[in-house]
Enzyme design. Structure first.
Site, PDB file in Angstrom:
ATOM      1  N   HIS A 219       0.829  -1.453   0.138  1.00 43.79           N
ATOM      2  CA  HIS A 219      -0.177  -0.121   0.107  1.00 43.79           C
ATOM      3  C   HIS A 219       0.455   1.381  -0.012  1.00 43.79           C
ATOM      4  O   HIS A 219       0.879   2.479  -0.142  1.00 43.79           O
ATOM      5  CB  HIS A 219      -1.067  -0.011   1.244  1.00 43.79           C
ATOM      6  CG  HIS A 219      -0.558   0.171   2.655  1.00 43.79           C
ATOM      7  ND1 HIS A 219       0.214  -0.042   3.405  1.00 43.79           N
ATOM      8  CD2 HIS A 219      -0.370   2.124   2.981  1.00 43.79           C
ATOM      9  CE1 HIS A 219       1.141   0.283   3.915  1.00 43.79           C
ATOM     10  NE2 HIS A 219       0.909   1.656   3.833  1.00 43.79           N
TER      11      HIS A 219
HETATM   12  C1  UD1 Z   1      -2.051   6.109   5.609  1.00 40.07           C
HETATM   13  C2  UD1 Z   1      -0.690   6.479   6.205  1.00 40.07           C
HETATM   14  C3  UD1 Z   1       0.514   5.232   5.591  1.00 40.07           C
HETATM   15  C4  UD1 Z   1      -0.474   4.453   6.475  1.00 40.07           C
HETATM   16  C5  UD1 Z   1      -1.986   4.203   6.243  1.00 40.07           C
HETATM   17  C6  UD1 Z   1      -2.219   3.109   6.388  1.00 40.07           C
HETATM   18  C7  UD1 Z   1      -0.306   9.302   5.155  1.00 40.07           C
HETATM   19  C8  UD1 Z   1       1.241   9.910   4.494  1.00 40.07           C
HETATM   20  N1  UD1 Z   1      -0.130   7.966   5.530  1.00 40.07           N
HETATM   21  O1  UD1 Z   1      -1.679   6.449   3.971  1.00 40.07           O
HETATM   22  O2  UD1 Z   1       1.186   5.922   6.434  1.00 40.07           O
HETATM   23  O3  UD1 Z   1       0.669   3.247   6.782  1.00 40.07           O
HETATM   24  O4  UD1 Z   1      -2.327   5.322   5.949  1.00 40.07           O
HETATM   25  O5  UD1 Z   1      -3.457   2.504   5.904  1.00 40.07           O
HETATM   26  O6  UD1 Z   1      -0.884   9.574   6.338  1.00 40.07           O
HETATM   27  N2  UD1 Z   1      -8.843   5.678   0.099  1.00 40.07           N
HETATM   28  C9  UD1 Z   1      -9.648   4.976   0.392  1.00 40.07           C
HETATM   29  N3  UD1 Z   1     -10.996   4.840   1.871  1.00 40.07           N
HETATM   30  C10 UD1 Z   1     -10.741   5.139   2.383  1.00 40.07           C
HETATM   31  C11 UD1 Z   1      -8.856   5.507   2.106  1.00 40.07           C
HETATM   32  C12 UD1 Z   1      -7.775   5.439   1.852  1.00 40.07           C
HETATM   33  O7  UD1 Z   1      -9.980   4.360  -0.801  1.00 40.07           O
HETATM   34  O8  UD1 Z   1     -11.241   4.881   3.363  1.00 40.07           O
HETATM   35  C13 UD1 Z   1      -7.858   5.970  -1.435  1.00 40.07           C
HETATM   36  C14 UD1 Z   1      -8.211   7.085  -1.465  1.00 40.07           C
HETATM   37  O9  UD1 Z   1      -7.422   7.078  -2.917  1.00 40.07           O
HETATM   38  C15 UD1 Z   1      -7.090   7.629  -0.678  1.00 40.07           C
HETATM   39  C16 UD1 Z   1      -5.691   6.909  -0.404  1.00 40.07           C
HETATM   40  O10 UD1 Z   1      -6.141   5.589  -0.539  1.00 40.07           O
HETATM   41  O11 UD1 Z   1      -6.498   8.698  -2.045  1.00 40.07           O
HETATM   42  C17 UD1 Z   1      -4.670   7.599  -0.323  1.00 40.07           C
HETATM   43  O12 UD1 Z   1      -5.265   7.451   1.340  1.00 40.07           O
HETATM   44  P1  UD1 Z   1      -4.222   8.908   2.452  1.00 40.07           P
HETATM   45  O13 UD1 Z   1      -5.135   8.332   3.790  1.00 40.07           O
HETATM   46  O14 UD1 Z   1      -4.011   9.194   1.467  1.00 40.07           O
HETATM   47  O15 UD1 Z   1      -3.253   7.644   2.448  1.00 40.07           O
HETATM   48  P2  UD1 Z   1      -3.111   5.949   2.667  1.00 40.07           P
HETATM   49  O16 UD1 Z   1      -2.400   5.543   1.789  1.00 40.07           O
HETATM   50  O17 UD1 Z   1      -3.878   4.948   2.716  1.00 40.07           O
END
Ligand code: UD1
Length: 380
Positions: A219
């Protein structure tokens, strides 16, 4: 009675908060009042709500519903929302976990209005400032008052950055206190391990037999958002299932699924390989069940690296560095990056090595108790 506000937002933080909330409820209810802010960084049912239901984390008192966005947008929205609540609630301190944008936003909001920041999982470093998490954790540590490191290398990193090993109270942002206290995720793994036995259906649903599959997760943005790296990881997986006649199960983070779906050739080739089983994100008890019954774990997640270790499973780290250096030092994990050859060599190594050691390097499973006692000594 002191009042603390815990700020969570991403999946791993909800899990970490379960350990401290449980201990506050059971042992310190007359001394510590905890309120919870959920930033809403993670919002899908299977990335957020499922963990509250399953782990007994109290329903958040506040939900900012921030959602996804660029780093600036997401962090900025959170700072604004958290600050408002802190001004109204006037807690004695805030508690934050790890290194996500929610962690950083809370640390900035609280420190600027002189509310002490308690950072759990402090001091970890990858020494790679291209990672958003590395910036988040460095910045958060810099404005924290009590810093709880899960490992010795955590305290060592802080000492190298100029933190002092022995300060005397009163502690403040200018006179912070650092601890080596063990890992609250180890507390959780012990606590939930037995309950996870009830989740064997997760194996059955994916037609997996105990000890006859590899558990994999991917991820990290530098793996998901870089086609060459993502292709190398999945191409290694295809070779592994062929070579070793073993299945690989992958509970897939939504961001990885999005990137894969955009890469039709890669996605189709994976879907044409029945031994690679992509499933939706799973709950904490389900992932523990998958970890306990796997023969090997491959991951770019920090949490999974350690949980593999807790359940005595070797781990291939799909990154070029790790904050959990102890795992590699003792031979229980190998860093293979997103490099097909290195991944295959690591798989061969672990399939041919019997005596892997899993020494006790993450504490005694009572980190949360220790943290509560120390909070009570110094936060007034
Ligand atoms: C975040 C943390 C990472 C952690 C991870 C655990 C930061 C910079 N990164 O990364 O350190 O290891 O969480 O999972 O804070 N999305 C969905 N549904 C959700 C959440 C996210 O579809 O409920 C998708 C969206 O497209 C979003 C992307 O995932 O833009 C990234 O989500 P984001 O919360 O920005 O970062 P993570 O990759 O989850």
């Amino acid at each position: 009675m002191i009042k603390i506000i815990t700020i969570i937002g991403a999946r791993p933080q909800i899990i970490k908060a379960a350990a401290l909330s449980r201990v506050i409820r059971n042992n310190f209810a007359d001394k510590i009042q905890e309120k919870i802010i959920h930033t809403g960084q993670h919002y899908d049912e299977n990335m957020s709500q499922v963990f509250f239901n399953e782990l007994g984390v109290p329903t958040p008192d506040f939900n900012l519903n921030t959602g996804s966005g660029s780093h600036g947008e997401q962090t900025g929205d959170m700072i604004r929302g958290i600050e408002k609540i802190l001004i109204a609630e006037k807690p004695n301190a805030i508690v934050v976990y790890g290194d996500t944008n929610s962690t950083l936003a809370a640390a900035i909001a609280a420190s600027k209005i002189h509310i002490p920041v308690i950072h759990i999982e402090a001091g970890l470093r990858s020494f790679n400032k291209q990672m958003p998490e590395e910036l988040n954790r460095i910045l958060c540590d810099q404005v924290s008052t009590l810093l709880f490191c899960p490992t010795k290398s955590g305290t060592k990193n802080l000492l190298q950055e100029g933190f002092k090993e022995h300060n005397s109270a009163p502690y403040s942002i200018d006179n912070p206190k650092i601890y080596h206290c063990g890992d609250i995720m180890y507390d959780n793994s012990i606590y939930f391990s037995e309950l996870a036995e009830k989740k064997m259906s997760i194996l059955k649903n994916s037609e997996l037999q105990p000890n006859e599959y590899i558990l994999a997760t991917v991820h990290r943005n530098n793996n998901t958002d870089d086609t060459t790296r993502l292709t190398a990881i999945f191409s290694a997986m295809k070779k592994i299932v062929e070579m070793k006649k073993i299945k690989i199960v992958i509970p897939l983070h939504p961001r990885t699924l999005k990137q894969l779906s955009n890469n039709e050739a890669l996605y189709n080739s994976i879907r044409a390989t029945p031994a690679i089983k992509i499933i939706p994100p799973v709950s904490f008890l389900e992932i523990i069940c998958l970890e306990k019954n796997a023969s090997l774990v491959m991951t770019d997640s920090g949490g999974l690296q350690k949980e593999a270790f807790y359940f005595k499973k070797p781990c291939i780290i799909l990154r070029s560095e790790t904050e959990w250096v102890e795992l590699v030092e003792c031979g229980a994990a190998i860093m293979a990056d997103a490099n097909e050859e290195k991944i295959l060599t690591a798989v061969n190594h672990f399939f041919n090595t019997k005596n892997i050691l899993f020494p006790a390097i993450f504490g005694d499973g009572k980190a949360a108790e220790f943290i509560c006692e120390e909070i009570l000594k110094y936060i007034h």
